[in-house]
Motif scaffolding. Structure first.
Motif, mmCIF file in Angstrom:
data_model
loop_
_atom_site.group_PDB
_atom_site.id
_atom_site.type_symbol
_atom_site.label_atom_id
_atom_site.label_comp_id
_atom_site.label_asym_id
_atom_site.label_seq_id
_atom_site.Cartn_x
_atom_site.Cartn_y
_atom_site.Cartn_z
ATOM 1 N N GLU A 1 0.813 -1.211 0.000
ATOM 2 C CA GLU A 1 0.000 0.000 0.000
ATOM 3 C C GLU A 1 0.852 1.270 0.000
ATOM 4 O OE1 GLU A 1 -2.474 -0.622 3.398
ATOM 5 O OE2 GLU A 1 -3.729 -2.049 2.346
ATOM 6 N N MET A 2 1.761 1.348 -0.943
ATOM 7 C CA MET A 2 2.603 2.538 -1.064
ATOM 8 C C MET A 2 1.750 3.719 -1.457
ATOM 9 S SD MET A 2 6.085 1.200 -2.880
ATOM 10 C CE MET A 2 6.883 2.768 -2.611
ATOM 11 N N ARG A 3 2.080 4.871 -0.905
ATOM 12 C CA ARG A 3 1.368 6.104 -1.213
ATOM 13 C C ARG A 3 1.857 6.662 -2.555
ATOM 14 N NH1 ARG A 3 -2.960 6.711 1.203
ATOM 15 N NH2 ARG A 3 -2.880 8.929 0.813
ATOM 16 N N TYR A 4 1.018 7.442 -3.201
ATOM 17 C CA TYR A 4 1.348 8.055 -4.487
ATOM 18 C C TYR A 4 2.656 8.844 -4.395
ATOM 19 C CZ TYR A 4 0.957 11.060 -8.580
ATOM 20 O OH TYR A 4 1.211 11.719 -9.750
ATOM 21 N N SER A 5 2.804 9.641 -3.347
ATOM 22 C CA SER A 5 4.005 10.475 -3.199
ATOM 23 C C SER A 5 5.270 9.627 -3.072
ATOM 24 C CB SER A 5 3.869 11.414 -2.000
ATOM 25 O OG SER A 5 3.680 10.680 -0.809
ATOM 26 N N GLU A 6 5.189 8.485 -2.403
ATOM 27 C CA GLU A 6 6.347 7.598 -2.252
ATOM 28 C C GLU A 6 6.763 7.018 -3.609
ATOM 29 O OE1 GLU A 6 5.706 5.708 2.161
ATOM 30 O OE2 GLU A 6 4.473 4.938 0.529
ATOM 31 N N VAL A 7 5.773 6.613 -4.399
ATOM 32 C CA VAL A 7 6.055 6.023 -5.704
ATOM 33 C C VAL A 7 6.701 7.054 -6.621
ATOM 34 C CG1 VAL A 7 5.005 4.998 -7.757
ATOM 35 C CG2 VAL A 7 4.191 4.340 -5.484
ATOM 36 N N ILE A 8 6.133 8.256 -6.664
ATOM 37 C CA ILE A 8 6.663 9.314 -7.527
ATOM 38 C C ILE A 8 8.071 9.705 -7.086
ATOM 39 C CG2 ILE A 8 6.316 11.684 -8.336
ATOM 40 C CD1 ILE A 8 4.387 9.455 -9.463
ATOM 41 N N GLU A 9 8.320 9.735 -5.790
ATOM 42 C CA GLU A 9 9.661 10.044 -5.288
ATOM 43 C C GLU A 9 10.675 9.013 -5.772
ATOM 44 O OE1 GLU A 9 11.972 10.372 -0.996
ATOM 45 O OE2 GLU A 9 9.810 10.675 -1.059
ATOM 46 N N MET A 10 10.298 7.727 -5.755
ATOM 47 C CA MET A 10 11.197 6.672 -6.233
ATOM 48 C C MET A 10 11.485 6.838 -7.721
ATOM 49 S SD MET A 10 9.797 3.303 -4.271
ATOM 50 C CE MET A 10 11.135 2.245 -4.768
ATOM 51 N N ILE A 11 10.460 7.150 -8.505
ATOM 52 C CA ILE A 11 10.643 7.330 -9.945
ATOM 53 C C ILE A 11 11.548 8.530 -10.218
ATOM 54 C CG2 ILE A 11 9.455 7.962 -12.088
ATOM 55 C CD1 ILE A 11 7.107 6.210 -11.096
ATOM 56 N N ASN A 12 11.328 9.618 -9.499
ATOM 57 C CA ASN A 12 12.132 10.827 -9.707
ATOM 58 C C ASN A 12 13.604 10.618 -9.384
ATOM 59 O OD1 ASN A 12 10.018 12.403 -10.663
ATOM 60 N ND2 ASN A 12 9.470 13.134 -8.629
ATOM 61 N N LYS A 13 13.935 9.663 -8.537
ATOM 62 C CA LYS A 13 15.330 9.371 -8.192
ATOM 63 C C LYS A 13 16.048 8.603 -9.301
ATOM 64 C CE LYS A 13 14.820 9.265 -3.182
ATOM 65 N NZ LYS A 13 14.854 8.407 -1.981
ATOM 66 N N GLU A 14 15.300 8.025 -10.229
ATOM 67 C CA GLU A 14 15.891 7.250 -11.313
ATOM 68 C C GLU A 14 16.638 8.160 -12.279
ATOM 69 O OE1 GLU A 14 15.916 3.729 -11.958
ATOM 70 O OE2 GLU A 14 15.535 4.001 -9.827
ATOM 71 N N LYS A 15 17.690 7.641 -12.879
ATOM 72 C CA LYS A 15 18.485 8.427 -13.822
ATOM 73 C C LYS A 15 17.749 8.602 -15.149
ATOM 74 C CE LYS A 15 22.819 6.777 -11.916
ATOM 75 N NZ LYS A 15 23.977 5.923 -12.133
ATOM 76 N N SER A 16 17.081 7.571 -15.590
ATOM 77 C CA SER A 16 16.446 7.601 -16.899
ATOM 78 C C SER A 16 14.984 7.168 -16.779
ATOM 79 C CB SER A 16 17.196 6.659 -17.844
ATOM 80 O OG SER A 16 16.513 6.568 -19.069
ATOM 81 N N VAL B 1 5.190 1.267 -18.260
ATOM 82 C CA VAL B 1 4.603 0.953 -16.948
ATOM 83 C C VAL B 1 3.418 1.871 -16.664
ATOM 84 C CG1 VAL B 1 5.051 0.805 -14.472
ATOM 85 C CG2 VAL B 1 6.864 0.253 -16.093
ATOM 86 N N ARG B 2 2.289 1.267 -16.332
ATOM 87 C CA ARG B 2 1.100 2.012 -15.909
ATOM 88 C C ARG B 2 0.848 1.683 -14.443
ATOM 89 N NH1 ARG B 2 -2.104 3.880 -20.296
ATOM 90 N NH2 ARG B 2 -1.262 3.112 -22.261
ATOM 91 N N LEU B 3 0.741 2.724 -13.649
ATOM 92 C CA LEU B 3 0.504 2.574 -12.212
ATOM 93 C C LEU B 3 -0.946 2.922 -11.922
ATOM 94 C CD1 LEU B 3 3.709 4.485 -11.137
ATOM 95 C CD2 LEU B 3 3.430 2.009 -11.262
ATOM 96 N N LYS B 4 -1.603 2.079 -11.167
ATOM 97 C CA LYS B 4 -3.002 2.328 -10.825
ATOM 98 C C LYS B 4 -3.103 2.584 -9.326
ATOM 99 C CE LYS B 4 -4.714 -0.282 -14.688
ATOM 100 N NZ LYS B 4 -5.635 -1.298 -15.171
ATOM 101 N N PHE B 5 -3.786 3.663 -8.983
ATOM 102 C CA PHE B 5 -3.944 4.080 -7.596
ATOM 103 C C PHE B 5 -5.423 4.125 -7.243
ATOM 104 C CE2 PHE B 5 0.076 5.815 -8.980
ATOM 105 C CZ PHE B 5 0.906 5.610 -7.889
ATOM 106 N N ARG B 6 -5.718 3.853 -5.989
ATOM 107 C CA ARG B 6 -7.067 4.012 -5.457
ATOM 108 C C ARG B 6 -6.923 4.643 -4.082
ATOM 109 N NH1 ARG B 6 -9.546 -1.184 -5.069
ATOM 110 N NH2 ARG B 6 -9.721 -1.044 -7.318
ATOM 111 N N GLY B 7 -7.570 5.769 -3.898
ATOM 112 C CA GLY B 7 -7.482 6.452 -2.613
ATOM 113 C C GLY B 7 -6.072 6.889 -2.266
ATOM 114 N N GLY B 8 -5.263 7.184 -3.272
ATOM 115 C CA GLY B 8 -3.895 7.628 -3.032
ATOM 116 C C GLY B 8 -2.914 6.508 -2.749
ATOM 117 N N GLU B 9 -3.357 5.234 -2.860
ATOM 118 C CA GLU B 9 -2.482 4.085 -2.620
ATOM 119 C C GLU B 9 -2.329 3.263 -3.888
ATOM 120 O OE1 GLU B 9 -4.036 1.889 0.690
ATOM 121 O OE2 GLU B 9 -3.336 3.365 2.121
ATOM 122 N N LEU B 10 -1.126 2.759 -4.115
ATOM 123 C CA LEU B 10 -0.834 1.931 -5.277
ATOM 124 C C LEU B 10 -1.584 0.611 -5.165
ATOM 125 C CD1 LEU B 10 0.903 1.573 -7.834
ATOM 126 C CD2 LEU B 10 2.677 0.631 -6.364
#
Length: 100
Positions: free
Chosen positions: A41-56, A77-86
């Motif tokens: 149940e990762m939060r949207y902000s956590e997922v986006i933070e991980m992606i932003n840390k990637e080089k490419s 990759v398509r990410l699906k969220f419900r209620g702000g959780e992955l």
């Protein structure tokens, strides 16, 4: 004594049953080594933070990215969220790097 044993057995059985339902589609390993796991149940902000840390990486649309995996090369990759959780990760391999 038997009731304690049965209680412990029940708890252990429930723990293993949750692992048996995990599928390959439930996580995506980024080339930087981070994991995106829907079951935690990762939060949207956590997922986006991980992606932003990637080089490419490349954003294609809302919650839709081109990401490099640690194994397998490039993925759509398509990410699906419900209620702000992955809740789900849908990925399709685009290309594979050749390391010869």
């Amino acid at each position: 004594m038997q009731s304690k044993f049965i209680g412990i057995f029940f708890i252990v059985a429930m723990s293993f049953s949750s692992f048996s339902h995990a599928k390959a589609e439930d996580f995506f390993r980024l080339s930087g080594g981070g994991l995106l796991i829907s079951g935690v149940e990762m939060r949207y902000s956590e997922v986006i933070e991980m992606i932003n840390k990637e080089k490419s990486w490349q954003r294609v649309g809302r919650n839709h990215y081109i990401l490099n995996a640690s194994v397998g090369g490039e993925f759509d990759v398509r990410l699906k969220f419900r209620g702000g959780e992955l809740t789900e990760i849908v990925s399709k391999q685009l290309g594979r790097k050749d390391y010869r």
